[in-house]
Design an enzyme around this catalytic site. Structure first.
Site, mmCIF file in Angstrom:
data_model
loop_
_atom_site.group_PDB
_atom_site.id
_atom_site.type_symbol
_atom_site.label_atom_id
_atom_site.label_comp_id
_atom_site.label_asym_id
_atom_site.label_seq_id
_atom_site.Cartn_x
_atom_site.Cartn_y
_atom_site.Cartn_z
ATOM 1 N N LYS A 22 0.833 -1.208 0.000
ATOM 2 C CA LYS A 22 0.000 0.000 0.000
ATOM 3 C C LYS A 22 0.866 1.256 0.000
ATOM 4 C CE LYS A 22 -1.646 1.500 4.118
ATOM 5 N NZ LYS A 22 -1.321 2.893 4.484
ATOM 6 N N ASN A 23 1.881 1.272 0.878
ATOM 7 C CA ASN A 23 2.648 2.508 1.046
ATOM 8 C C ASN A 23 3.640 2.763 -0.085
ATOM 9 O OD1 ASN A 23 1.194 3.053 3.280
ATOM 10 N ND2 ASN A 23 2.814 2.585 4.762
ATOM 11 N N CYS A 126 -4.398 12.850 13.471
ATOM 12 C CA CYS A 126 -4.471 11.421 13.201
ATOM 13 C C CYS A 126 -4.320 10.674 14.511
ATOM 14 C CB CYS A 126 -3.346 11.068 12.241
ATOM 15 S SG CYS A 126 -3.133 9.343 11.975
ATOM 16 N N ARG A 131 0.959 14.815 13.143
ATOM 17 C CA ARG A 131 1.805 14.490 11.994
ATOM 18 C C ARG A 131 1.893 15.730 11.108
ATOM 19 N NH1 ARG A 131 -0.481 9.028 9.672
ATOM 20 N NH2 ARG A 131 1.456 8.961 8.498
ATOM 21 N N ASP A 316 5.401 0.614 11.863
ATOM 22 C CA ASP A 316 4.159 -0.001 11.378
ATOM 23 C C ASP A 316 4.025 -1.473 11.804
ATOM 24 O OD1 ASP A 316 3.446 2.384 10.244
ATOM 25 O OD2 ASP A 316 3.924 1.824 8.193
ATOM 26 N N ARG A 408 -8.521 -0.630 5.100
ATOM 27 C CA ARG A 408 -7.645 0.376 4.489
ATOM 28 C C ARG A 408 -6.306 -0.235 4.080
ATOM 29 N NH1 ARG A 408 -6.689 5.575 7.811
ATOM 30 N NH2 ARG A 408 -5.478 5.893 5.917
HETATM 31 C C1 EPZ Z 1 4.745 6.958 6.233
HETATM 32 O O1 EPZ Z 1 4.046 8.058 6.800
HETATM 33 C C2 EPZ Z 1 3.782 5.807 6.199
HETATM 34 N N1 EPZ Z 1 2.631 6.156 5.366
HETATM 35 C C3 EPZ Z 1 3.338 5.434 7.604
HETATM 36 O O2 EPZ Z 1 2.517 4.295 7.534
HETATM 37 C C4 EPZ Z 1 4.583 5.102 8.430
HETATM 38 O O3 EPZ Z 1 4.192 4.844 9.759
HETATM 39 C C5 EPZ Z 1 5.567 6.267 8.395
HETATM 40 O O4 EPZ Z 1 5.883 6.601 7.005
HETATM 41 C C6 EPZ Z 1 6.884 5.966 9.099
HETATM 42 O O5 EPZ Z 1 7.479 4.837 8.541
HETATM 43 C C7 EPZ Z 1 2.675 5.980 4.060
HETATM 44 O O6 EPZ Z 1 3.684 5.605 3.476
HETATM 45 C C8 EPZ Z 1 1.430 6.260 3.291
HETATM 46 P P1 EPZ Z 1 7.028 10.278 8.101
HETATM 47 P P2 EPZ Z 1 4.651 9.513 6.706
HETATM 48 O O7 EPZ Z 1 6.956 11.559 7.362
HETATM 49 O O8 EPZ Z 1 5.422 9.657 5.462
HETATM 50 C C9 EPZ Z 1 7.551 13.595 11.525
HETATM 51 C C10 EPZ Z 1 0.556 3.013 7.911
HETATM 52 O O9 EPZ Z 1 0.080 2.473 8.939
HETATM 53 N N2 EPZ Z 1 7.308 14.621 10.500
HETATM 54 O O10 EPZ Z 1 8.154 9.352 7.794
HETATM 55 O O11 EPZ Z 1 3.530 10.450 6.957
HETATM 56 C C11 EPZ Z 1 6.303 12.763 11.812
HETATM 57 O O12 EPZ Z 1 5.430 13.421 12.692
HETATM 58 C C12 EPZ Z 1 1.136 4.419 7.949
HETATM 59 O O13 EPZ Z 1 0.573 2.460 6.801
HETATM 60 C C13 EPZ Z 1 7.471 15.960 10.836
HETATM 61 O O14 EPZ Z 1 7.799 16.311 11.984
HETATM 62 O O15 EPZ Z 1 5.641 9.511 7.967
HETATM 63 C C14 EPZ Z 1 6.914 11.516 12.370
HETATM 64 O O16 EPZ Z 1 7.231 11.734 13.726
HETATM 65 C C15 EPZ Z 1 0.900 5.098 9.266
HETATM 66 N N3 EPZ Z 1 7.249 16.904 9.872
HETATM 67 C C16 EPZ Z 1 8.224 11.360 11.601
HETATM 68 O O17 EPZ Z 1 8.485 12.669 11.045
HETATM 69 C C17 EPZ Z 1 6.893 16.564 8.596
HETATM 70 O O18 EPZ Z 1 6.710 17.464 7.770
HETATM 71 C C18 EPZ Z 1 8.178 10.363 10.445
HETATM 72 O O19 EPZ Z 1 7.036 10.610 9.652
HETATM 73 C C19 EPZ Z 1 6.745 15.202 8.269
HETATM 74 C C20 EPZ Z 1 6.972 14.249 9.237
#
Ligand code: EPZ
Length: 429
Positions: A22-23, A126, A131, A316, A408
């Site tokens: 999915k991701n 969320c 996030r 995850d 989902r």
């Molecule tokens: C991706 O989310 C995945 N989603 C998530 O999977 C996964 O948990 C996550 O990566 C971490 O591996 C998809 O790929 C669709 P990040 P993403 O940006 O890209 C912080 C699932 O269950 N951050 O790597 O949104 C954030 O808050 C989902 O399938 C900022 O501070 O995650 C987090 O603490 C849930 N500012 C960390 O970085 C930003 O602008 C990592 O988030 C962006 C992120």
């Protein structure tokens, strides 16, 4: 609303086909906005999030066609989708669509890169914590976009196209890296992305972009260099296997005992999680086209885990691993370092008899001898499936409410587990 009923206690035996990720599929579908030619994606899972994104892309004017099934294909062999963004009519992604799925915010990158403007609703909060999107916006600004917030929307603009720049992420972000890659591919000049996410889904996106004509080096390492090109073309790409689905079923087998081959997946996508599973006493063997997971007789050893960006233990899989640890022999400390509030499953696991206490970002799990079925519900996708895993090993019946979270992200969950001997059924509302 549908519910899932599980009667625990049966070991799992057989084969489980693993779906496309999915991701990976979500950013790949979004990347189709970068070109007017057709992008054909194979092995796309049949999931609610994929359908939501098709609606969002459709709203921008992207045509999609789902290629018909061929003889021998089942509903679990992924679908092939052709996406053509030759006639984008709207560069706005409205609130009611974006709020259904956070990843849809990423459309901002191809829209501003190709059309010079994008107006995308800020994603909502969320259940797994705040996030923010500050790093995604920082990446676009580094490439020369101006960003304004207006009435809950992020408006990104560029007058003469994006230009290459230095993007150094203070924190590893998967979404930030996807956005930077897509935007830099159509920027004038060279972009260097430092502290890039190394997740396999980033590598998959880079591979598809390269097929579309992008010039990218270093995907899968912390430093990615993108040489922008003036246009991208169509491509055909097969979505990589879902490492989180793989790890989830591996943990289910560790939990119930049994012997299962996870087919159409790859051990190198989740080494750290498989290493941890092996330490719990589960036998894990890499096969040419999958992974065999076995546990017979002996109990599960307690192991401490800390979530980390790839190649570390994935956030995850944290909830699923916690479910496994609820019946381990001894104490396990599970530290969540990616999302600050990703412990919503703790109170639901406790309803089944798990003993877990929270100490800041650590969940301390004291293994118990038995879990007992109960009605439960969860607030996010991975938390829901952790309840499925616990239910498979609990005595009596567990009823999981709010199944739409599972839909989902897990394709044909009941069918896949049911064929391996699990007593699991869906009650349709
Ligand atoms: C991706 O989310 C995945 N989603 C998530 O999977 C996964 O948990 C996550 O990566 C971490 O591996 C998809 O790929 C669709 P990040 P993403 O940006 O890209 C912080 C699932 O269950 N951050 O790597 O949104 C954030 O808050 C989902 O399938 C900022 O501070 O995650 C987090 O603490 C849930 N500012 C960390 O970085 C930003 O602008 C990592 O988030 C962006 C992120």
């Amino acid at each position: 609303m549908d519910r899932i009923h599980i009667t625990g206690g049966a070991p799992l035996h057989g084969e489980i086909p693993i779906s496309g990720a999915k991701n990976a599929a979500l950013p790949l579908m979004i990347a189709s906005l970068l070109t007017g030619e057709t992008v054909e994606l194979a092995n796309v899972p049949r999931l609610a999030d994929i359908a939501s994104l098709l609606r969002i892309l459709g709203n921008h004017g992207v045509d999609h066609m789902v290629v018909g099934k061929r003889p021998g294909q089942t509903t679990e062999t992924g679908q092939t989708i052709r996406l053509t963004a030759s006639n984008v009519i709207d560069t706005t992604a409205p609130y009611d669509l974006v709020s259904t799925m956070r990843a849809s915010f990423w459309v901002i990158a191809p829209l501003v890169a190709r059309f010079g403007e994008a107006k995308v609703s800020m994603p909502g909060g969320c259940a797994i914590g705040t996030r923010p999107v500050d790093l995604l916006l920082m990446a676009l600004e580094r490439l020369g976009a101006t960003i304004e917030i207006d009435g809950g929307y992020v408006v990104a603009r560029t007058r003469n196209g994006l230009r290459g720049g230095e993007i150094s992420f203070p924190k590893v972000t998967v979404g930030g890296t996807h956005v930077a890659l897509m935007a830099a591919s159509l920027a004038h000049g060279t972009t260097v992305i430092e502290n890039a996410a190394r997740e396999p889904e980033v590598v998959d996106l880079a591979a598809c972009l390269a097929r579309m004509g992008a010039r990218i080096e270093g995907a899968g390492t912390p430093r990615i260099v993108v040489e922008g090109v003036s246009r991208l073309g169509g491509a055909r790409h097969e979505v990589l296997p879902d490492r989180i689905e793989t790890g989830t079923y591996a943990m289910a087998v560790a939990m119930t005992g049994g012997d299962v081959v996870l087919r159409d997946t790859r051990a190198d996508l989740l080494h750290s999680a498989l290493d941890v599973l092996a330490t719990t006493g589960t036998e894990v063997t890499a096969l040419p086209d999958g992974i065999r997971v076995r546990r017979n007789g002996a109990g599960v050893a307690a192991v401490d885990v800390t979530t980390d960006p790839f190649p570390g233990f994935p956030t995850d899989l944290q909830a699923q691993f916690m479910a496994l640890m609820t019946k381990a022999q001894g104490q396990s400390r599970i530290r969540e370092t990616i999302f600050e509030n990703r412990f919503m499953h703790v109170q639901e696991l406790a309803r089944l008899g798990a003993r877990i206490r929270l100490e800041g970002d650590v969940a301390v799990v004291e293994g118990v001898d038995r879990l007992k079925g109960a009605p439960v519900m969860a607030t996010d996708l991975r938390a829901s499936v952790s309840l499925v895993i616990a239910g498979l090993a609990a005595e009596g019946e567990t009823v999981i409410n709010r199944v739409y979270h599972l839909d989902r992200g897990f394709e044909a969950l009941e069918a896949k587990l049911g064929r391996c001997g699990a007593a699991i059924r869906r009650e349709r509302a």
